[in-house]
Enzyme design. Structure first.
Site, PDB file in Angstrom:
ATOM      1  N   ARG A 194       0.836  -1.218   0.000  1.00 40.14           N
ATOM      2  CA  ARG A 194       0.000   0.000   0.000  1.00 40.14           C
ATOM      3  C   ARG A 194       0.865   1.260   0.000  1.00 40.14           C
ATOM      4  O   ARG A 194       0.608   2.194  -0.749  1.00 40.14           O
ATOM      5  CB  ARG A 194      -0.921  -0.014   1.215  1.00 40.14           C
ATOM      6  CG  ARG A 194      -1.732   1.250   1.349  1.00 40.14           C
ATOM      7  CD  ARG A 194      -3.011   1.074   2.138  1.00 40.14           C
ATOM      8  NE  ARG A 194      -3.768   2.310   2.123  1.00 40.14           N
ATOM      9  CZ  ARG A 194      -4.497   2.735   1.095  1.00 40.14           C
ATOM     10  NH1 ARG A 194      -4.580   2.006  -0.003  1.00 40.14           N
ATOM     11  NH2 ARG A 194      -5.152   3.874   1.136  1.00 40.14           N
ATOM     12  N   ILE A 195       1.907   1.266   0.824  1.00 42.17           N
ATOM     13  CA  ILE A 195       2.795   2.435   0.853  1.00 42.17           C
ATOM     14  C   ILE A 195       3.448   2.627  -0.513  1.00 42.17           C
ATOM     15  O   ILE A 195       3.582   3.750  -1.008  1.00 42.17           O
ATOM     16  CB  ILE A 195       3.862   2.292   1.959  1.00 42.17           C
ATOM     17  CG1 ILE A 195       3.199   2.219   3.340  1.00 42.17           C
ATOM     18  CG2 ILE A 195       4.843   3.466   1.910  1.00 42.17           C
ATOM     19  CD1 ILE A 195       2.341   3.419   3.695  1.00 42.17           C
ATOM     20  N   ARG A 224      10.579 -12.237  -4.634  1.00 38.79           N
ATOM     21  CA  ARG A 224      10.487 -12.225  -3.172  1.00 38.79           C
ATOM     22  C   ARG A 224      11.795 -11.757  -2.544  1.00 38.79           C
ATOM     23  O   ARG A 224      11.800 -11.113  -1.498  1.00 38.79           O
ATOM     24  CB  ARG A 224      10.143 -13.620  -2.643  1.00 38.79           C
ATOM     25  CG  ARG A 224       8.688 -14.024  -2.883  1.00 38.79           C
ATOM     26  CD  ARG A 224       8.431 -15.443  -2.396  1.00 38.79           C
ATOM     27  NE  ARG A 224       7.036 -15.826  -2.592  1.00 38.79           N
ATOM     28  CZ  ARG A 224       6.088 -15.701  -1.674  1.00 38.79           C
ATOM     29  NH1 ARG A 224       6.386 -15.205  -0.479  1.00 38.79           N
ATOM     30  NH2 ARG A 224       4.851 -16.084  -1.916  1.00 38.79           N
ATOM     31  N   CYS A 270       5.778   7.571   9.920  1.00 32.06           N
ATOM     32  CA  CYS A 270       4.862   8.699   9.722  1.00 32.06           C
ATOM     33  C   CYS A 270       4.735   9.518  11.004  1.00 32.06           C
ATOM     34  O   CYS A 270       4.695  10.757  10.970  1.00 32.06           O
ATOM     35  CB  CYS A 270       3.498   8.195   9.272  1.00 32.06           C
ATOM     36  SG  CYS A 270       2.778   6.920  10.329  1.00 32.06           S
ATOM     37  N   GLY A 291       7.624   3.427  18.678  1.00 39.02           N
ATOM     38  CA  GLY A 291       8.977   3.912  18.928  1.00 39.02           C
ATOM     39  C   GLY A 291       9.196   5.310  18.388  1.00 39.02           C
ATOM     40  O   GLY A 291      10.317   5.818  18.382  1.00 39.02           O
TER      41      GLY A 291
END
Length: 304
Positions: free
Chosen positions: A1-2, A67, A139, A199
């Site tokens: 998705r990113i 992969r 983000c 974090g």
């Protein structure tokens, strides 16, 4: 998705994207997922599959399906800079495998345990051309760090706690299910407010060394599809009224951090920041001050 959202952003900025890699779906499925997005809406340009290529706005993009990043022949497609956005290959060693295929630089779209971490507007001046693998942090760190920099530069942060009220992400469960050691993370995302670890606050200490050990934080995962908000509560070394703090943030937002740190004094809510390109948007009306050395500051961000 990113990766899909990075591709949209790159196209908006006029960057030349020459290749993508996804081992899990074919090019026809890529077209579908890129064209239609439940959160950000339909892609405004054209996207088709043609001869095994992903063709966006008439530009052919080579499609790999590997992969192991070491097997991706980036050089054959003319790719020089790779965005590693799987969330899996986040160390220097793992991300460096992209270099074997001819990439010159790798940007990890997540925090990294050992790669140099950079946040726009905060520490890009520390970047050195010989760095081949870097991290753009998370983000939440990108929202928190510009605000923390402005506050620390002007008023000195003695210590602080951060909470991010964070939209649902892909790793969460649609219904209750097992989740390794983090049991609460496995509860249904649409049904719950879920306390979680982050974090992001500690990572600020990596991009602003003066704040190392002075900030920590947590997250609440909430059932919204996108847009999150940081609550930064700090004790200041130099006393200041809330109006003085707002003025300094606005000054930075209109000056050196323009386009990175935003400023609003309107009656906003989360959906007002959908697709907002700022790393962080300070909400002047939402913050509160207990006294001139103890203040709660609020900043929004589109976490995608």
């Amino acid at each position: 998705r990113i990766g899909r959202l990075v591709l949209r952003a790159a196209i908006d900025k006029g960057a030349s994207v020459v290749a993508v890699n996804d081992p899990f779906i074919d090019v026809n499925y890529m077209v579908y997922l890129f064209k239609f997005d439940s959160t950000h809406g339909r892609f405004k340009g054209t996207v088709v599959a043609e001869g095994g290529f992903l063709v966006v706005n008439g530009q052919k993009i080579t499609v790999f399906s590997e992969r192991d990043p070491a097997n991706i022949n980036w050089a054959s497609a003319g790719a020089e800079y790779v965005v590693e956005s799987t969330g899996v290959f986040t160390t220097i060693e793992k991300a460096s495998t992209h270099l074997k295929g001819g990439a010159k630089k790798v940007v990890i779209s997540a925090p990294s345990a050992d790669a140099p971490m950079f946040v726009c507007g905060v520490n890009l001046d520390a970047y050195k051309p010989d760095m081949k693998v870097v991290s753009n942090a998370s983000c939440t760190t990108n929202c928190l760090a510009p605000l923390a920099k402005v506050i620390n530069d002007n008023f000195e942060i003695v210590e602080g706690l951060m909470t991010t009220v964070h939209a649902t992400t892909a790793t969460q469960k649609t219904v209750d299910g097992p989740s390794g050691k983090l049991w609460r993370d496995g509860r249904g995302a649409a049904q719950n407010i879920i306390p979680a670890a982050t974090g992001a606050a500690k990572a600020v200490g990596k991009v602003i060394p003066a704040l190392n050990g002075k900030l920590t934080g947590m997250a609440f995962r909430v059932p919204t599809p996108n847009v999150s908000v940081v609550d930064l509560t700090v004790r200041l070394g130099k006393g200041a009224s809330y109006d003085e703090i707002k003025a300094k943030v606005q000054e930075a937002a209109n000056g050196p951090l323009k386009g990175i740190l935003g400023y609003t004094d309107e009656e906003v809510v989360s959906t007002d920041f959908l697709s907002d390109t700022h790393s962080s948007v300070f909400d002047a009306k939402a913050g509160i001050s207990l006294n001139d050395k103890f203040v709660k500051l609020i900043s929004w961000y589109d976490n995608e």
